[in-house]
Design a protein around this motif. Structure first.
Motif, mmCIF file in Angstrom:
data_model
loop_
_atom_site.group_PDB
_atom_site.id
_atom_site.type_symbol
_atom_site.label_atom_id
_atom_site.label_comp_id
_atom_site.label_asym_id
_atom_site.label_seq_id
_atom_site.Cartn_x
_atom_site.Cartn_y
_atom_site.Cartn_z
ATOM 1 N N GLY A 249 0.836 -1.200 0.000
ATOM 2 C CA GLY A 249 0.000 0.000 0.000
ATOM 3 C C GLY A 249 0.866 1.243 0.000
ATOM 4 N N ASP A 250 0.239 2.413 0.250
ATOM 5 C CA ASP A 250 1.017 3.643 0.246
ATOM 6 C C ASP A 250 0.979 4.379 1.588
ATOM 7 N N ASP A 251 0.313 3.814 2.598
ATOM 8 C CA ASP A 251 0.301 4.431 3.928
ATOM 9 C C ASP A 251 0.414 3.344 4.998
ATOM 10 N N PHE A 252 1.619 2.856 5.167
ATOM 11 C CA PHE A 252 1.920 1.819 6.142
ATOM 12 C C PHE A 252 1.453 2.229 7.541
ATOM 13 N N TYR A 253 1.584 3.506 7.867
ATOM 14 C CA TYR A 253 1.289 3.977 9.216
ATOM 15 C C TYR A 253 -0.206 3.940 9.516
ATOM 16 N N CYS A 254 -1.048 4.518 8.655
ATOM 17 C CA CYS A 254 -2.496 4.469 8.871
ATOM 18 C C CYS A 254 -3.036 3.043 8.756
ATOM 19 N N ASP A 255 -2.489 2.290 7.817
ATOM 20 C CA ASP A 255 -3.013 0.952 7.548
ATOM 21 C C ASP A 255 -2.575 -0.092 8.572
ATOM 22 N N ILE B 118 4.386 -4.288 16.869
ATOM 23 C CA ILE B 118 5.399 -3.235 16.883
ATOM 24 C C ILE B 118 5.907 -3.071 18.310
ATOM 25 N N ASP B 119 7.145 -2.629 18.425
ATOM 26 C CA ASP B 119 7.779 -2.377 19.718
ATOM 27 C C ASP B 119 7.638 -0.879 20.014
ATOM 28 N N VAL B 120 6.609 -0.525 20.754
ATOM 29 C CA VAL B 120 6.253 0.869 20.999
ATOM 30 C C VAL B 120 7.237 1.518 21.973
ATOM 31 N N VAL B 121 7.693 2.712 21.597
ATOM 32 C CA VAL B 121 8.567 3.529 22.432
ATOM 33 C C VAL B 121 7.734 4.596 23.143
ATOM 34 N N HIS B 122 6.734 5.137 22.439
ATOM 35 C CA HIS B 122 5.859 6.179 22.975
ATOM 36 C C HIS B 122 4.532 6.108 22.228
ATOM 37 N N GLU B 123 3.456 6.294 22.976
ATOM 38 C CA GLU B 123 2.150 6.412 22.325
ATOM 39 C C GLU B 123 1.255 7.261 23.199
ATOM 40 N N ASP B 124 0.601 8.231 22.565
ATOM 41 C CA ASP B 124 -0.432 9.029 23.213
ATOM 42 C C ASP B 124 -1.524 9.264 22.183
ATOM 43 N N GLU B 125 -2.438 10.173 22.457
ATOM 44 C CA GLU B 125 -3.571 10.373 21.551
ATOM 45 C C GLU B 125 -3.179 10.973 20.208
ATOM 46 N N LEU B 126 -1.991 11.623 20.123
ATOM 47 C CA LEU B 126 -1.590 12.295 18.892
ATOM 48 C C LEU B 126 -0.414 11.658 18.165
ATOM 49 N N VAL B 127 0.448 10.936 18.882
ATOM 50 C CA VAL B 127 1.727 10.491 18.311
ATOM 51 C C VAL B 127 2.010 9.034 18.680
ATOM 52 N N LEU B 128 2.593 8.318 17.723
ATOM 53 C CA LEU B 128 3.091 6.962 17.943
ATOM 54 C C LEU B 128 4.567 6.936 17.568
ATOM 55 N N ALA B 129 5.385 6.341 18.432
ATOM 56 C CA ALA B 129 6.804 6.127 18.130
ATOM 57 C C ALA B 129 7.112 4.675 18.442
ATOM 58 N N VAL C 59 5.455 9.071 14.269
ATOM 59 C CA VAL C 59 4.407 9.483 13.329
ATOM 60 C C VAL C 59 3.259 10.164 14.059
ATOM 61 N N PRO C 60 2.651 11.156 13.401
ATOM 62 C CA PRO C 60 1.398 11.674 13.960
ATOM 63 C C PRO C 60 0.306 10.647 13.689
ATOM 64 N N LYS C 61 -0.603 10.478 14.617
ATOM 65 C CA LYS C 61 -1.687 9.515 14.400
ATOM 66 C C LYS C 61 -2.705 10.017 13.379
ATOM 67 N N ARG C 62 -2.883 11.317 13.317
ATOM 68 C CA ARG C 62 -3.770 11.876 12.298
ATOM 69 C C ARG C 62 -2.995 11.921 10.997
ATOM 70 N N HIS C 63 -3.633 11.536 9.918
ATOM 71 C CA HIS C 63 -2.934 11.495 8.632
ATOM 72 C C HIS C 63 -2.520 12.895 8.184
ATOM 73 N N ILE C 64 -1.219 13.052 7.987
ATOM 74 C CA ILE C 64 -0.628 14.231 7.355
ATOM 75 C C ILE C 64 0.299 13.656 6.294
ATOM 76 N N SER C 65 0.154 14.039 5.065
ATOM 77 C CA SER C 65 0.856 13.383 3.964
ATOM 78 C C SER C 65 2.364 13.499 4.018
ATOM 79 N N SER C 66 2.874 14.672 4.376
ATOM 80 C CA SER C 66 4.307 14.906 4.266
ATOM 81 C C SER C 66 4.681 16.164 5.029
#
Length: 114
Positions: free
Chosen positions: A7-13, A22-33, A48-55
């Protein structure tokens, strides 16, 4: 990770909904690391931001809260990597260099893997 993702959006998908392990380092309502699923460097964290932002180059004023949160997490993780490993780099890819069309930042250190 099993079959290759095509696909073209590994993060959203896959990453944000935890559709893969995944081995989570940080997660909150806005960001996943998390530690990259196929690391290119010895230490390789993706933020990555959890809300889709293209670039990075498509960020607008309406993305400010998400981007501020993203950069705060990037800064904290980069500081930790730098303290633990003596060096850190922060990278985002654009255009053809950006495999997944979702803003993401790599925090890395150490030699390339493989």
């Amino acid at each position: 990770m099993g079959a290759a993702y095509d696909g073209d959006d590994f993060y959203c998908d896959l990453a944000i909904p935890h559709a893969i392990p995944i081995d989570v380092v940080h997660e909150d309502e806005l960001v996943l690391a998390y530690h990259h699923t196929r690391p290119f460097w010895e230490v390789h964290v993706v933020v990555v931001p959890k809300r889709h932002i293209s670039s990075f180059t498509t960020v607008t004023a309406e993305d400010e809260v998400d981007v501020r949160a993203l950069l705060a997490v990037v800064q904290r993780i980069a500081r930790q990597v730098e303290e633990e490993h003596g060096a850190a780099a922060v990278l985002t890819n654009l255009g053809r260099y950006q495999d997944s069309k979702h803003l993401h930042v790599h925090v890395h250190s150490g030699p390339e893997c493989g």
